[in-house]
Design a protein around this motif. Structure first.
Motif, PDB file in Angstrom:
ATOM      1  N   TYR A   1      36.033  56.748  51.341  1.00 45.28           N
ATOM      2  CA  TYR A   1      35.191  55.705  50.945  1.00 45.28           C
ATOM      3  C   TYR A   1      33.752  55.701  50.649  1.00 45.28           C
ATOM      4  O   TYR A   1      32.948  56.296  51.671  1.00 45.28           O
ATOM      5  CB  TYR A   1      35.562  54.385  51.939  1.00 45.28           C
ATOM      6  N   GLY A   2      33.036  55.183  49.722  1.00 48.50           N
ATOM      7  CA  GLY A   2      31.625  55.249  49.376  1.00 48.50           C
ATOM      8  C   GLY A   2      31.159  54.096  50.081  1.00 48.50           C
ATOM      9  O   GLY A   2      32.050  53.115  50.840  1.00 48.50           O
ATOM     10  N   ILE A   3      30.024  53.516  49.816  1.00 46.72           N
ATOM     11  CA  ILE A   3      29.305  52.590  50.147  1.00 46.72           C
ATOM     12  C   ILE A   3      29.985  51.297  49.462  1.00 46.72           C
ATOM     13  O   ILE A   3      30.504  51.262  48.431  1.00 46.72           O
ATOM     14  CB  ILE A   3      27.701  52.462  49.906  1.00 46.72           C
ATOM     15  N   ASP A   4      29.837  50.191  50.250  1.00 42.06           N
ATOM     16  CA  ASP A   4      30.466  48.960  49.781  1.00 42.06           C
ATOM     17  C   ASP A   4      32.146  49.191  49.606  1.00 42.06           C
ATOM     18  O   ASP A   4      32.667  48.300  48.933  1.00 42.06           O
ATOM     19  CB  ASP A   4      29.694  48.350  48.656  1.00 42.06           C
ATOM     20  N   GLY A   5      32.786  50.077  50.339  1.00 40.29           N
ATOM     21  CA  GLY A   5      34.196  50.083  50.375  1.00 40.29           C
ATOM     22  C   GLY A   5      34.746  50.527  48.831  1.00 40.29           C
ATOM     23  O   GLY A   5      35.679  50.549  48.726  1.00 40.29           O
ATOM     24  N   THR A   6      33.929  51.107  48.253  1.00 41.32           N
ATOM     25  CA  THR A   6      34.489  52.102  46.928  1.00 41.32           C
ATOM     26  C   THR A   6      35.196  53.050  47.231  1.00 41.32           C
ATOM     27  O   THR A   6      35.056  53.971  48.383  1.00 41.32           O
ATOM     28  CB  THR A   6      33.013  52.503  46.352  1.00 41.32           C
ATOM     29  N   ALA A   7      36.016  53.463  46.257  1.00 45.19           N
ATOM     30  CA  ALA A   7      37.106  54.432  46.546  1.00 45.19           C
ATOM     31  C   ALA A   7      36.560  55.670  45.623  1.00 45.19           C
ATOM     32  O   ALA A   7      36.313  55.815  44.832  1.00 45.19           O
ATOM     33  CB  ALA A   7      38.385  53.987  45.986  1.00 45.19           C
ATOM     34  N   VAL A   8      36.665  56.942  46.355  1.00 44.16           N
ATOM     35  CA  VAL A   8      36.199  58.068  45.989  1.00 44.16           C
ATOM     36  C   VAL A   8      37.204  59.234  46.178  1.00 44.16           C
ATOM     37  O   VAL A   8      37.835  59.289  47.146  1.00 44.16           O
ATOM     38  CB  VAL A   8      35.233  58.551  46.761  1.00 44.16           C
ATOM     39  N   ILE A   9      37.556  60.061  45.228  1.00 43.98           N
ATOM     40  CA  ILE A   9      38.561  61.205  45.292  1.00 43.98           C
ATOM     41  C   ILE A   9      37.718  62.408  44.791  1.00 43.98           C
ATOM     42  O   ILE A   9      37.177  62.402  43.790  1.00 43.98           O
ATOM     43  CB  ILE A   9      39.798  61.047  44.546  1.00 43.98           C
ATOM     44  N   VAL A  10      37.728  63.417  45.786  1.00 42.10           N
ATOM     45  CA  VAL A  10      37.069  64.585  45.345  1.00 42.10           C
ATOM     46  C   VAL A  10      38.153  65.695  45.166  1.00 42.10           C
ATOM     47  O   VAL A  10      38.814  66.044  46.108  1.00 42.10           O
ATOM     48  CB  VAL A  10      35.984  65.003  46.570  1.00 42.10           C
ATOM     49  N   GLU A  11      37.882  66.695  44.095  1.00 42.70           N
ATOM     50  CA  GLU A  11      38.937  67.522  43.783  1.00 42.70           C
ATOM     51  C   GLU A  11      38.128  68.943  43.921  1.00 42.70           C
ATOM     52  O   GLU A  11      37.066  69.037  43.185  1.00 42.70           O
ATOM     53  CB  GLU A  11      39.339  67.471  42.285  1.00 42.70           C
ATOM     54  N   ALA A  12      38.375  69.775  44.536  1.00 41.37           N
ATOM     55  CA  ALA A  12      37.955  71.118  44.834  1.00 41.37           C
ATOM     56  C   ALA A  12      38.691  72.290  44.523  1.00 41.37           C
ATOM     57  O   ALA A  12      39.932  72.151  44.790  1.00 41.37           O
ATOM     58  CB  ALA A  12      37.236  71.007  46.290  1.00 41.37           C
ATOM     59  N   LEU A  13      37.873  73.158  44.058  1.00 43.18           N
ATOM     60  CA  LEU A  13      38.677  74.752  43.911  1.00 43.18           C
ATOM     61  C   LEU A  13      37.727  75.657  44.807  1.00 43.18           C
ATOM     62  O   LEU A  13      36.468  75.901  44.744  1.00 43.18           O
ATOM     63  CB  LEU A  13      38.436  75.224  42.670  1.00 43.18           C
ATOM     64  N   THR A  14      38.180  76.170  46.207  1.00 44.12           N
ATOM     65  CA  THR A  14      37.578  76.751  47.000  1.00 44.12           C
ATOM     66  C   THR A  14      38.164  78.087  47.533  1.00 44.12           C
ATOM     67  O   THR A  14      39.501  77.976  47.519  1.00 44.12           O
ATOM     68  CB  THR A  14      37.375  75.759  48.258  1.00 44.12           C
ATOM     69  N   ASP A  15      37.508  78.972  47.872  1.00 47.86           N
ATOM     70  CA  ASP A  15      37.875  80.206  48.636  1.00 47.86           C
ATOM     71  C   ASP A  15      37.528  80.272  50.138  1.00 47.86           C
ATOM     72  O   ASP A  15      37.834  80.999  51.112  1.00 47.86           O
ATOM     73  CB  ASP A  15      37.306  81.379  48.017  1.00 47.86           C
ATOM     74  N   ASN A  16      37.185  78.885  50.714  1.00 48.64           N
ATOM     75  CA  ASN A  16      36.777  78.719  51.976  1.00 48.64           C
ATOM     76  C   ASN A  16      37.006  77.222  52.375  1.00 48.64           C
ATOM     77  O   ASN A  16      35.983  76.590  52.211  1.00 48.64           O
ATOM     78  CB  ASN A  16      35.420  79.389  52.286  1.00 48.64           C
ATOM     79  N   LYS A  17      38.003  76.921  52.799  1.00 51.08           N
ATOM     80  CA  LYS A  17      38.522  75.527  53.114  1.00 51.08           C
ATOM     81  C   LYS A  17      37.483  74.830  54.095  1.00 51.08           C
ATOM     82  O   LYS A  17      37.029  73.518  53.911  1.00 51.08           O
ATOM     83  CB  LYS A  17      39.844  75.265  53.537  1.00 51.08           C
TER      84      LYS A  17
END
Length: 244
Positions: free
Chosen positions: A90-106
């Motif tokens: 959740y971002g500020i004021d209850g906004t919805a956020v999804i983050v997609e990552a590609l990583t070699d170090n979780k």
């Protein structure tokens, strides 16, 4: 027809994209590597790779950079193993956020994403906490020009299998199912249509309006996430005239 996208100022978006082009190429390069590694280095037999290459070309990524990423995935240039991870919160004021990552170090990525949420006045949540508020759709953005015939373009897109067609102030937005995205995109390409964007993304069902002060904090979070080399995409439902 109604559109899902929020494209208010195409020139501002172009300028921002130009300023971050090197980072954008790095992120798309990673997507190309993962697609090629998972489905093979030949785009003719790898639909996902074809779609990512189309995204790269829409971002004006040079052909030699695309080729180099494919070679890297096939081990010719020393491959790196990336894992796809999704974070929700959740971002500020209850906004919805999804983050997609590609990583070699979780561990590194999770720490960085959590820190960005916190600095932006939000907090990371559990998987599924906001995902139900989004739909996965193919989205093709085409800039309006004097030469573009809106009715012809709409019929071309719908005949190719598009779900929706919307005319916004400066762009046309074509929406597809994820399954039909590739065939619709290829049909438009075959007719010489050029794209500002062409990719499968997560689109919110509804948007949450936030004010100026909240938008400043939210923008800070977005900038931190977009500057993170591990983060590929950030999807959210915040809407404000004060957001880039």
């Amino acid at each position: 027809m109604s559109g899902h996208s929020k494209w208010h100022n195409i020139q501002a978006k172009k300028g921002k994209a130009d300023a971050k082009r090197g980072k954008i190429f790095t992120k798309i390069g990673k997507e190309i590597m993962v697609a090629a590694k998972n489905g093979g280095a030949n785009p003719e037999t790898n639909a996902k790779l074809r779609d990512v290459i189309a995204k790269a070309k829409a971002a004006n990524m040079p052909n030699d950079t695309i080729t180099r990423a494919i070679k890297k995935a096939s081990g010719e240039l020393g491959a790196v193993n990336y894992e796809t991870i999704m974070y929700e919160g959740y971002g500020i004021d209850g906004t919805a956020v999804i983050v997609e990552a590609l990583t070699d170090n979780k561990n590194r990525t999770a720490g960085n994403v959590r820190y960005a949420f916190t600095k932006g006045g939000g907090n990371m949540g559990t998987m599924g906490c906001v995902g139900f508020m989004f739909q996965t759709k193919g989205e093709i953005i085409i800039e309006k020009t004097d030469e573009t015939d809106e009715d012809e373009l709409m019929m071309m897109a719908l005949d190719a299998g598009a779900e929706d067609f919307a005319a916004e102030d400066e762009v046309f937005v074509i929406t597809t199912t994820p399954e039909d995205f590739g065939s619709v995109r290829e049909a438009l390409e075959a007719n010489g249509i050029e794209f500002l964007e062409a990719e499968v993304k997560m689109i919110p069902d509804t948007y949450t309006e936030i004010g100026e002060e909240s938008a400043k904090k939210f923008q800070k979070m977005l900038d931190m996430l977009e500057d993170d080399d591990d983060v590929q995409n950030v999807y959210h439902n915040a809407e404000s005239e004060y957001l880039d």
